[in-house]
Write an enzyme that holds these catalytic residues in place. Structure first.
Site, mmCIF file in Angstrom:
data_model
loop_
_atom_site.group_PDB
_atom_site.id
_atom_site.type_symbol
_atom_site.label_atom_id
_atom_site.label_comp_id
_atom_site.label_asym_id
_atom_site.label_seq_id
_atom_site.Cartn_x
_atom_site.Cartn_y
_atom_site.Cartn_z
ATOM 1 N N CYS A 104 32.125 55.877 58.971
ATOM 2 C CA CYS A 104 33.500 56.072 59.554
ATOM 3 C C CYS A 104 33.805 57.600 60.073
ATOM 4 O O CYS A 104 34.632 57.910 60.681
ATOM 5 C CB CYS A 104 34.582 55.726 58.553
ATOM 6 S SG CYS A 104 34.360 53.980 57.777
ATOM 7 N N HIS A 246 40.869 59.691 60.715
ATOM 8 C CA HIS A 246 40.377 58.453 60.841
ATOM 9 C C HIS A 246 41.429 57.683 60.099
ATOM 10 O O HIS A 246 41.965 57.852 59.194
ATOM 11 C CB HIS A 246 38.822 58.390 59.892
ATOM 12 C CG HIS A 246 38.760 56.937 59.568
ATOM 13 N ND1 HIS A 246 38.618 56.127 60.422
ATOM 14 C CD2 HIS A 246 38.155 56.324 58.339
ATOM 15 C CE1 HIS A 246 38.212 54.753 59.792
ATOM 16 N NE2 HIS A 246 38.049 54.972 58.503
ATOM 17 N N ASN A 276 41.635 49.424 60.694
ATOM 18 C CA ASN A 276 40.563 50.609 60.631
ATOM 19 C C ASN A 276 39.370 49.968 61.236
ATOM 20 O O ASN A 276 38.624 48.908 60.968
ATOM 21 C CB ASN A 276 40.333 50.313 58.835
ATOM 22 C CG ASN A 276 39.078 51.365 58.571
ATOM 23 O OD1 ASN A 276 38.295 51.885 59.596
ATOM 24 N ND2 ASN A 276 39.105 51.829 57.484
HETATM 25 N N1 COA Z 1 45.955 40.731 49.245
HETATM 26 C C1 COA Z 1 46.472 40.724 48.076
HETATM 27 N N2 COA Z 1 46.093 41.437 46.888
HETATM 28 C C2 COA Z 1 44.711 41.956 47.011
HETATM 29 C C3 COA Z 1 44.161 42.018 48.187
HETATM 30 C C4 COA Z 1 44.855 41.407 49.356
HETATM 31 N N3 COA Z 1 44.379 41.598 50.636
HETATM 32 N N4 COA Z 1 43.217 42.873 48.128
HETATM 33 C C5 COA Z 1 43.159 43.049 46.834
HETATM 34 N N5 COA Z 1 44.148 42.678 46.342
HETATM 35 C C6 COA Z 1 44.569 42.776 44.788
HETATM 36 C C7 COA Z 1 43.237 43.002 43.861
HETATM 37 O O1 COA Z 1 42.274 41.850 43.722
HETATM 38 C C8 COA Z 1 43.831 43.651 42.573
HETATM 39 O O2 COA Z 1 44.373 42.501 41.769
HETATM 40 P P1 COA Z 1 44.326 42.656 40.250
HETATM 41 O O3 COA Z 1 45.472 43.807 39.993
HETATM 42 O O4 COA Z 1 45.008 41.364 39.851
HETATM 43 O O5 COA Z 1 43.092 42.784 39.961
HETATM 44 C C9 COA Z 1 45.343 44.217 43.376
HETATM 45 O O6 COA Z 1 45.428 43.658 44.628
HETATM 46 C C10 COA Z 1 44.921 45.796 43.442
HETATM 47 O O7 COA Z 1 43.766 46.044 43.939
HETATM 48 P P2 COA Z 1 43.285 47.666 44.188
HETATM 49 O O8 COA Z 1 41.833 47.507 44.913
HETATM 50 O O9 COA Z 1 43.473 48.327 42.965
HETATM 51 O O10 COA Z 1 44.380 47.915 45.205
HETATM 52 P P3 COA Z 1 44.690 49.459 45.876
HETATM 53 O O11 COA Z 1 45.826 49.708 45.609
HETATM 54 O O12 COA Z 1 43.429 50.208 45.643
HETATM 55 O O13 COA Z 1 44.588 48.998 47.595
HETATM 56 C C11 COA Z 1 42.755 49.294 49.267
HETATM 57 C C12 COA Z 1 43.248 48.580 47.935
HETATM 58 C C13 COA Z 1 41.494 48.554 49.916
HETATM 59 C C14 COA Z 1 43.875 49.119 50.223
HETATM 60 C C15 COA Z 1 42.936 50.759 49.011
HETATM 61 O O14 COA Z 1 41.922 50.833 47.680
HETATM 62 C C16 COA Z 1 42.172 51.553 49.934
HETATM 63 O O15 COA Z 1 42.814 51.655 51.015
HETATM 64 N N6 COA Z 1 41.200 52.239 49.831
HETATM 65 C C17 COA Z 1 40.471 53.137 50.597
HETATM 66 C C18 COA Z 1 39.737 52.201 51.489
HETATM 67 C C19 COA Z 1 39.344 52.812 52.646
HETATM 68 O O16 COA Z 1 39.894 54.090 53.088
HETATM 69 N N7 COA Z 1 38.174 52.288 53.201
HETATM 70 C C20 COA Z 1 37.327 52.677 54.601
HETATM 71 C C21 COA Z 1 36.870 54.007 54.464
HETATM 72 S S1 COA Z 1 36.349 54.045 55.874
#
Ligand code: COA
Length: 319
Positions: A104, A246, A276
């Site tokens: 990224c 990004h 993304n």
């Molecule tokens: N729909 C519904 N629930 C979902 C889900 C979806 N698409 N994806 C994950 N969940 C659930 C998980 O299973 C978890 O459930 P649980 O609490 O029962 O275990 C809950 O949502 C929270 O998951 P978590 O991963 O802690 O969520 P989050 O608030 O961290 O959000 C992201 C997830 C991926 C959106 C966030 O972590 C993020 O944006 N991270 C950065 C990623 C990034 O920038 N990546 C690219 C870099 S280039």
């Protein structure tokens, strides 16, 4: 500047049919409403379209290019590289051409490459093309990744000039110890090189992400890259006209605006419409901003990329 994004829009409601998710969850946690998905387009075709638009915008021909750098994690083939396909299609007969991969952060890293070649006097015209066909490595049964990523390409031409404007500073870093947080396998694993076990993992190539670990990493990495790029350019946060980051997650963009006390309009956002697109996201933003007439001569732009590797980096550019 130029960009290409596929026609097909993958909406949140369509994803609700594929995995256990909801429009509400996706919008609240990521800010994404839809993303573009390549259906018939290959990686090189998207890259070519963005590159042709950028060359036309820069009013130069392929023959005038000295260097073609393509950043991608999803090339059509390891060889020939996407850059070599472009070299042929653009008629860039004087150019060297290669692909690089900083995930990224690819566009920001490739901008640093362009800056280095130009300042060393080794190239006059460089095109950086960032292109991703992430749909080919996304597992559409994994709700933690499939709601985030999209496809597209963006390109920027950098040209040597005696003017003081241009790339004012760059700052790149990597944190390889966190590489496992964003993983996509390359060659299929048929035999474990250590144990000798024969395991064919059909999901080896798919992106796996420890989302909250990546989120925590960005909380330090993004401000670190911004602070250092500003310091190297001898500028303050308020001197910057546009922050083009990004497009990983709307919450990260908001966090940056809050931390630096920026008006939210200064931080460009299009993640709601494109998701993304990894390294392609910054040049897609830039091309869109140019098309909307938002970019003016003399403005200063800060670009910041972060993600797989893990890598991060930033640059300050004066238009
Ligand atoms: N729909 C519904 N629930 C979902 C889900 C979806 N698409 N994806 C994950 N969940 C659930 C998980 O299973 C978890 O459930 P649980 O609490 O029962 O275990 C809950 O949502 C929270 O998951 P978590 O991963 O802690 O969520 P989050 O608030 O961290 O959000 C992201 C997830 C991926 C959106 C966030 O972590 C993020 O944006 N991270 C950065 C990623 C990034 O920038 N990546 C690219 C870099 S280039």
């Amino acid at each position: 500047m130029g960009a290409y994004t596929p026609e097909y829009r993958l909406t949140n409601s369509r994803l609700e049919e594929l995995v256990d998710t909801s429009d509400e969850w996706i919008v609240k946690r990521t800010g994404i409403h839809e993303r573009r998905i390549a259906q018939n387009e290959t990686t090189w075709q998207m890259a070519l379209s963005a590159a042709e638009k950028a060359l036309s915008d820069a009013k130069i021909s392929g023959e005038e290019l000295d260097l073609i750098v393509v950043s991608t994690v999803t090339p059509d083939s390891y060889t020939p590289t996407v850059a070599c396909v472009l070299q042929d299609k653009l008629g860039a007969k004087h150019a060297m051409a290669y692909d690089m991969n900083a995930a990224c952060s690819g566009f920001v890293y490739a901008t640093d490459i362009a800056d280095s070649y130009i300042k060393a006097g080794k190239a006059k015209n460089v095109i950086v093309v960032s292109v991703e066909r992430l749909s080919s490595i996304v597992d559409y049964t994994d709700r933690s990744t499939c709601v985030i990523f999209g496809d597209g390409a963006g390109a920027v031409v950098y040209t040597a000039s005696e003017e003081k404007s241009g790339i004012l500073s760059t700052y790149m870093r990597a944190e390889g110890s966190l590489g496992h947080c964003l993983f996509a396998g390359a060659l299929p694993v048929e035999q474990d090189p250590i144990t000798g076990d024969r395991t064919i993992d059909s999901k080896h190539r798919f992106l796996k992400m420890a989302g909250s670990d990546v989120f925590r990493f960005t909380a330090n990495a993004v401000p670190d890259s911004i602070d250092n790029a500003l310091k190297r350019a001898d500028l303050n946060a308020s001197d910057i006209d546009w922050y083009v980051l990004h497009q990983a997650n709307l919450r990260i963009l908001k966090m940056v605006a809050e931390r630096y006390g920026l008006q939210k309009e200064k931080v460009y956002v299009n993640i709601d419409r494109f998701g993304n697109t990894s390294s392609a996201s910054i040049p897609i933003c830039l091309a869109e901003m140019k098309e909307k007439g938002l970019l003016k001569s003399g403005q200063k732009i800060l670009i910041s990329g972060f993600g797989g590797g893990l890598t991060y980096g930033a640059a300050v550019i004066e238009l």
